[in-house]
Structures are given as C-alpha cells and as structure tokens.
Design an enzyme around this catalytic site. Structure first.
Site, PDB file in Angstrom:
ATOM      1  N   LEU A 154       4.887   1.751   2.210  1.00 52.04           N
ATOM      2  CA  LEU A 154       3.938   2.345   2.434  1.00 52.04           C
ATOM      3  C   LEU A 154       4.061   4.292   2.690  1.00 52.04           C
ATOM      4  O   LEU A 154       4.858   4.579   3.273  1.00 52.04           O
ATOM      5  CB  LEU A 154       3.363   1.586   3.772  1.00 52.04           C
ATOM      6  CG  LEU A 154       3.164   0.386   3.277  1.00 52.04           C
ATOM      7  CD1 LEU A 154       3.513  -0.491   4.624  1.00 52.04           C
ATOM      8  CD2 LEU A 154       1.429   0.276   2.831  1.00 52.04           C
ATOM      9  N   PRO A 155       2.986   4.666   2.613  1.00 54.40           N
ATOM     10  CA  PRO A 155       3.038   5.976   3.081  1.00 54.40           C
ATOM     11  C   PRO A 155       3.355   6.885   4.247  1.00 54.40           C
ATOM     12  O   PRO A 155       4.066   8.107   4.169  1.00 54.40           O
ATOM     13  CB  PRO A 155       2.083   6.502   2.937  1.00 54.40           C
ATOM     14  CG  PRO A 155       0.772   5.445   2.039  1.00 54.40           C
ATOM     15  CD  PRO A 155       1.622   4.166   2.839  1.00 54.40           C
TER      16      PRO A 155
ATOM     17  N   THR B 234       9.707   5.136   4.447  1.00 54.25           N
ATOM     18  CA  THR B 234       9.864   6.085   5.574  1.00 54.25           C
ATOM     19  C   THR B 234       9.357   6.568   6.445  1.00 54.25           C
ATOM     20  O   THR B 234       8.380   7.113   6.384  1.00 54.25           O
ATOM     21  CB  THR B 234      10.819   7.530   4.526  1.00 54.25           C
ATOM     22  OG1 THR B 234      10.655   7.263   3.050  1.00 54.25           O
ATOM     23  CG2 THR B 234      10.729   8.791   5.193  1.00 54.25           C
TER      24      THR B 234
ATOM     25  N   LYS C 225      17.859   8.422   5.896  1.00 56.98           N
ATOM     26  CA  LYS C 225      16.258   8.428   4.712  1.00 56.98           C
ATOM     27  C   LYS C 225      16.458  10.087   5.192  1.00 56.98           C
ATOM     28  O   LYS C 225      16.136  11.206   4.705  1.00 56.98           O
ATOM     29  CB  LYS C 225      15.488   8.048   4.376  1.00 56.98           C
ATOM     30  CG  LYS C 225      14.616   7.846   3.392  1.00 56.98           C
ATOM     31  CD  LYS C 225      15.665   8.360   2.248  1.00 56.98           C
ATOM     32  CE  LYS C 225      13.738   9.097   1.623  1.00 56.98           C
ATOM     33  NZ  LYS C 225      12.761   7.850   1.290  1.00 56.98           N
TER      34      LYS C 225
ATOM     35  N   LYS D 268       6.211  14.944   4.674  1.00 53.15           N
ATOM     36  CA  LYS D 268       5.847  14.427   5.791  1.00 53.15           C
ATOM     37  C   LYS D 268       7.240  14.134   6.525  1.00 53.15           C
ATOM     38  O   LYS D 268       7.532  14.139   7.701  1.00 53.15           O
ATOM     39  CB  LYS D 268       5.365  12.714   5.428  1.00 53.15           C
ATOM     40  CG  LYS D 268       5.099  12.065   6.493  1.00 53.15           C
ATOM     41  CD  LYS D 268       5.280  10.182   5.940  1.00 53.15           C
ATOM     42  CE  LYS D 268       6.566  10.475   5.273  1.00 53.15           C
ATOM     43  NZ  LYS D 268       6.530   8.680   5.054  1.00 53.15           N
TER      44      LYS D 268
END
Length: 309
Positions: free
Chosen positions: A52-53, A84, A161, A236
């Site tokens: 998901l975003p 992430t 990440k 983000k």
C-alpha cells in the site's frame, strides 16, 4: 507481484480499494477470485501479502475493526506487508496481530527494484524476521523476486528500505545534477554515462535507471517519466528517513536537501511522475535559479515536520 504469483500457480484471492482493478486482474488470471473486503482475503488465505502507499493505508487495511485483515487472522497465518512504512508502524502492526491471534505471524518485507523489478521478477525483499522464519517462505518470495534477505527483528526490513531509499534519492539527484552540468558544459549524456559506468561514479541511477531521456530503453525517463516510482512516494520515503534520523538524533543534511528538491518537483504538479524526473523538472528548466527551492527554509520545514510529505 500478484501476476507473477499467479503465473507460478498460486491460488489468488485479491482485494484492491479500486474494485475495477481487482476485477481486471481476475479476467487475466482465471484462477484468481476477488474479495469484497480485506478480511475476506484473510479468511480464505493462509498467506496474505499487502502493498500500500503508506502507513495510514496499511493501518486501515490491517486494523479496521470490521473489515480489516487481522479480523480474520487464523493460527499459522502469515501476513507479509511489502509497503514502505515507519519501523515503529511495523512493530505496532505485529503487536496488534499478536493480540488478535498469538499464533499468526507478521513480517515487514518492503522491496527494492521498482516497477521493472516487479515486472521482471528481480525484486529484493528486505524481511523483518529471522533466517529460520524466512527459510520456509523463500520459495514464495522467489516467485516475485530474485532475493529475500533476513534483516533481523520486526521493523528491521523497514530500516533497510528507508536507508536504501535515502541513498537512492540522493544518488538519483547526484546523477541528474552531473548530467545537467555536463550538458551545460557541452558534453552529451551518453558519453558521460559510458565513462561514469566504468568509473567510480557508477550507481544504479547511472547504469540501470538513468534520468536522462533516451540514454536507456525501457526506463521511465524514455517514456515521459511515466509508469515508475512516483516522486511523491520518494518524498514520502525521504520523509520517513528524516523523521527517523530526527528521532535518534542522527545527522541527515543530504536527506533534507534532497527531500527539498523532490518537494519542489512535486509542487510543480509532477508528484505522480517517476522520481528520475528530478532531472527534467528541476535541473532542465530554462531558468534553474527561478525554480530552485529555498533550500534552507525547506530543510527547516521538513526537519520540524519530521516528514517530507
């Protein structure tokens, strides 16, 4: 990722917040069926993979009290989240799942490789779990990528990440800046790229995902900066890195400045374009001085927010 799983014969139950996209997937892969809610996916699958975003969407899909994934958590179920998000959010989700069912497992496993990696099954998975936990799941990960690496405890996949994408954002900006400088000094991008890629400046942004149009085929820069890793998603991720650096009192001046540059790109209406578009939307405008962000003010804003988004 889902398409590659289906190609390997896995029975798929799919959910998307856009029902049309889920329906289109099942038309292509006849063995797949759609679910109306995340909880319906969990009720019908022992292994659930989500991507998901951002953290808000992940919390909603996992923790919704009526239709969230964890509502139907069963013993021995495995929930793999490849979004992430902040390491703390991964730990929060793991704890919430344990409260619901102590015999279910949550793994944060974000990926590196971008859209080409997802399509070509060359992703790297950074798994927040032990080698012992990862081992029986490795064949599943290999249906979607080329490598799955144990990073340690829950949340450590997200640490890997965030740090990786901090490097990526900075290196893409550095390659773009060098290519822009070379152009203004009268050198074309192709010969400079050939030199860089056999020299000490070589990196993924120069040899695999070049930001200058028509230097490489099948990369977003040669496709109008479409169908790649969106600028807003890079923004983000840099925001998460800045927030985490602030939390542990680590220095991140390059992260702050790089986030300011991507913020400038996003504010020009290019937030959905691939992040390699920083070359075009920042460095190649006719008047770079006019579109240069007020770096000091932007860095202060980002540092005080603890986020770039």
């Amino acid at each position: 990722m889902a398409a590659n799983l289906a190609k390997f014969g896995h029975r798929m139950v799919v959910y998307d917040r856009d029902p049309f996209r889920a329906s289109e997937f099942t038309k292509v892969f006849n063995g797949a069926v759609t679910a109306e809610t995340p909880s319906e996916v969990a009720a019908n699958c022992r292994i659930v993979i989500s991507m998901l975003p951002g953290p808000n969407e992940v919390r909603e899909v996992c923790l919704d009290p009526d239709n969230g994934l964890f509502v139907e958590a069963r013993s021995r179920s495995v929930f793999i989240d490849s979004s992430t998000i902040e390491p703390a959010t991964a730990k929060e989700l793991s704890a919430a799942l344990a409260t619901r069912n102590s015999n279910a497992l949550f793994i944060d496993a974000p990926v590196s490789g971008g859209v080409p990696g997802a399509v070509n099954r060359t992703l790297t998975f950074m798994a927040g779990c032990s080698e012992e936990t990862l081992s029986p799941l490795e064949s599943l990960f290999m249906c979607m990528g080329k490598r799955a690496i144990s990073c340690g405890d829950v949340g450590s996949g997200q640490v890997a990440k965030v740090c990786n994408n901090l490097i990526l954002g900075i290196s893409m900006t550095a390659v773009s800046e060098a290519m822009s400088l070379a152009k203004r000094l009268g050198m074309e991008a192709q010969p400079l790229t050939d030199i860089v890629n056999c020299s000490s400046g070589r990196c993924w942004s120069s040899d695999t995902y070049h930001p200058v149009p028509n230097v490489m085929e099948n990369v977003p820069s040669s496709n109008g900066y479409d169908k790649g890793f969106a600028c807003d998603l890079m923004l983000k991720d840099l925001g998460i890195a800045i927030k985490e650096a602030k939390r542990v009192e680590a220095q991140a001046p390059l992260g702050l400045l790089t986030a300011a540059l991507f913020k400038s790109m996003s504010e020009k209406g290019a937030g959905k374009k691939d992040f390699s578009g920083i070359y075009h939307y920042y460095y190649q405008k006719e008047d770079v001085k006019k579109q240069r962000p007020d770096s000091e003010n932007d860095k202060k804003d980002l540092a005080s927010e603890g986020s770039a988004s």
